[in-house]
Design an enzyme around this catalytic site. Structure first.
Site, PDB file in Angstrom:
ATOM      1  N   ASP A 165       0.813  -1.036  -0.183  1.00 24.42           N
ATOM      2  CA  ASP A 165       0.263   0.431   0.129  1.00 24.42           C
ATOM      3  C   ASP A 165       0.657   1.544   0.130  1.00 24.42           C
ATOM      4  O   ASP A 165       2.321   1.021   0.445  1.00 24.42           O
ATOM      5  CB  ASP A 165      -1.314   0.378   1.098  1.00 24.42           C
ATOM      6  CG  ASP A 165      -1.751   1.384   1.126  1.00 24.42           C
ATOM      7  OD1 ASP A 165      -2.063   1.861   0.492  1.00 24.42           O
ATOM      8  OD2 ASP A 165      -1.510   2.146   2.516  1.00 24.42           O
ATOM      9  N   LEU A 166       0.129   2.282   0.041  1.00 25.23           N
ATOM     10  CA  LEU A 166       1.400   3.313  -0.481  1.00 25.23           C
ATOM     11  C   LEU A 166       0.975   4.739   1.241  1.00 25.23           C
ATOM     12  O   LEU A 166       1.896   4.703   1.675  1.00 25.23           O
ATOM     13  CB  LEU A 166       0.997   4.638  -1.779  1.00 25.23           C
ATOM     14  CG  LEU A 166       2.367   5.266  -1.948  1.00 25.23           C
ATOM     15  CD1 LEU A 166       3.010   5.360  -2.243  1.00 25.23           C
ATOM     16  CD2 LEU A 166       1.065   6.463  -3.218  1.00 25.23           C
ATOM     17  N   ASP A 167      -0.526   5.243   1.054  1.00 28.30           N
ATOM     18  CA  ASP A 167      -0.284   6.295   1.909  1.00 28.30           C
ATOM     19  C   ASP A 167      -0.245   5.369   3.005  1.00 28.30           C
ATOM     20  O   ASP A 167      -0.360   4.520   3.731  1.00 28.30           O
ATOM     21  CB  ASP A 167      -1.556   6.681   1.809  1.00 28.30           C
ATOM     22  CG  ASP A 167      -1.245   7.691   0.188  1.00 28.30           C
ATOM     23  OD1 ASP A 167      -0.922   8.225   0.208  1.00 28.30           O
ATOM     24  OD2 ASP A 167      -2.067   7.662  -0.799  1.00 28.30           O
ATOM     25  N   THR A 218       1.642  10.472   3.707  1.00 28.86           N
ATOM     26  CA  THR A 218       0.487  11.760   3.412  1.00 28.86           C
ATOM     27  C   THR A 218      -0.548  12.007   3.601  1.00 28.86           C
ATOM     28  O   THR A 218      -1.187  12.663   3.335  1.00 28.86           O
ATOM     29  CB  THR A 218       0.560  10.846   2.486  1.00 28.86           C
ATOM     30  OG1 THR A 218       0.238   9.275   1.543  1.00 28.86           O
ATOM     31  CG2 THR A 218       1.397  11.235   0.733  1.00 28.86           C
ATOM     32  N   ALA A 273      -5.099   2.823  -3.409  1.00 20.89           N
ATOM     33  CA  ALA A 273      -6.281   3.545  -4.164  1.00 20.89           C
ATOM     34  C   ALA A 273      -6.441   4.801  -4.627  1.00 20.89           C
ATOM     35  O   ALA A 273      -7.045   5.754  -5.795  1.00 20.89           O
ATOM     36  CB  ALA A 273      -7.620   3.017  -2.788  1.00 20.89           C
ATOM     37  N   ASP A 332      -1.510  -0.893   6.199  1.00 23.70           N
ATOM     38  CA  ASP A 332      -1.541  -0.038   7.253  1.00 23.70           C
ATOM     39  C   ASP A 332      -2.947   0.160   7.947  1.00 23.70           C
ATOM     40  O   ASP A 332      -3.767   0.700   8.864  1.00 23.70           O
ATOM     41  CB  ASP A 332      -1.319   1.599   7.541  1.00 23.70           C
ATOM     42  CG  ASP A 332      -2.294   2.933   6.762  1.00 23.70           C
ATOM     43  OD1 ASP A 332      -2.038   2.220   5.233  1.00 23.70           O
ATOM     44  OD2 ASP A 332      -1.840   3.558   7.133  1.00 23.70           O
TER      45      ASP A 332
END
Ligand code: BG6
Ligand code: MG
Length: 216
Positions: free
Chosen positions: A10-12, A18, A116, A171
């Site tokens: 996942d990124l954020d 962010t 997302a 997360d």
């Protein structure tokens, strides 16, 4: 179980924090709309799509809008958010992430993004991380929100692996559930309290090596 051959991130909140910039941009919009919105409310937006986040904020203020009005507001929020992330620096990559990605590359384990966000490529560019990824699956490629497994299944497919050969780093609880719904193992990144459904929970990537994959 099979040896892990692919890792999906996942990124954020996993690679970079962010959430604070999403919060800034959403608070500014909520203020304009006269809707009270605080950091606790912001927790509900983690892992949730842009439009769904707006729906949550509007529901906090008991406000109804047409799809056209909502699209304008979502665009406005995104412009503000992009202004914030335009200043993102490599130093904002969460501690240990880059080293962990490098170790995965050294061991020939495939790496995919599973987020997302529609801003993921922009963010990975800013952080100079794009080259670590074999594939990027994000909000531009999928339509079903986590806990639907669509985003992670697309990553598994693009890496030409099987779900049981992959692990997801997440997360958000919705993301943990999405990974399990897709038949993957999950390493939760954050607090044990929020992520108790994950197979393993780590606080962050500092001091974490690929040895963790053999504990799954
Ligand atoms: C998720 C974030 O990764 O992406 C959410 O956790 C965000 O908070 C969502 O709303 C969509 O992001 P973007 O960048 O497309 O507005
Ligand atoms: Mg997240």
């Amino acid at each position: 179980m099979n040896k892990i051959k692919g890792c999906i991130f996942d990124l954020d909140g996993v690679i970079v924090d962010t959430a604070k910039y999403h919060y800034l941009a959403w608070s500014s919009l909520a203020k304009e709309l006269g809707i009270a919105f605080n950091e606790d409310d912001n927790e509900r937006l983690k892992g949730v799509s842009r439009m769904e986040s707006l729906n949550i904020i509007l529901s906090l203020g008991n406000r109804k809008m047409t799809l056209e009005e909502k699209e304008l507001l979502a665009d406005k929020k995104n412009k503000k958010y992009v202004e914030c992330i335009d200043k993102l620096k490599e130093e904002e990559i969460l501690p240990g992430v880059k080293e962990f990605l490098q170790e995965l590359r050294n061991e020939g384990i495939k790496i995919s993004l599973g987020s997302a966000s529609k801003n993921s490529r922009f963010i990975l560019d800013k952080l100079a991380l794009k080259n670590y990824f074999d594939c990027i699956i994000d909000g531009n490629k999928i339509s079903k929100a986590k806990p639907d497994p669509e985003v992670f299944l697309a990553a598994v497919r693009e890496m030409e692996l099987k779900s049981e050969e992959c692990v997801v780093f997440e997360d958000a609880l919705a993301g943990v559930r999405a990974a399990h719904n897709g038949g993957m193992k999950v390493i939760g990144v954050g607090s044990e309290e929020n992520l108790s459904e994950a197979d393993i929970v780590i606080k962050g990537f500092e001091g974490i090596s690929t040895d963790i994959l053999s504990k799954l």
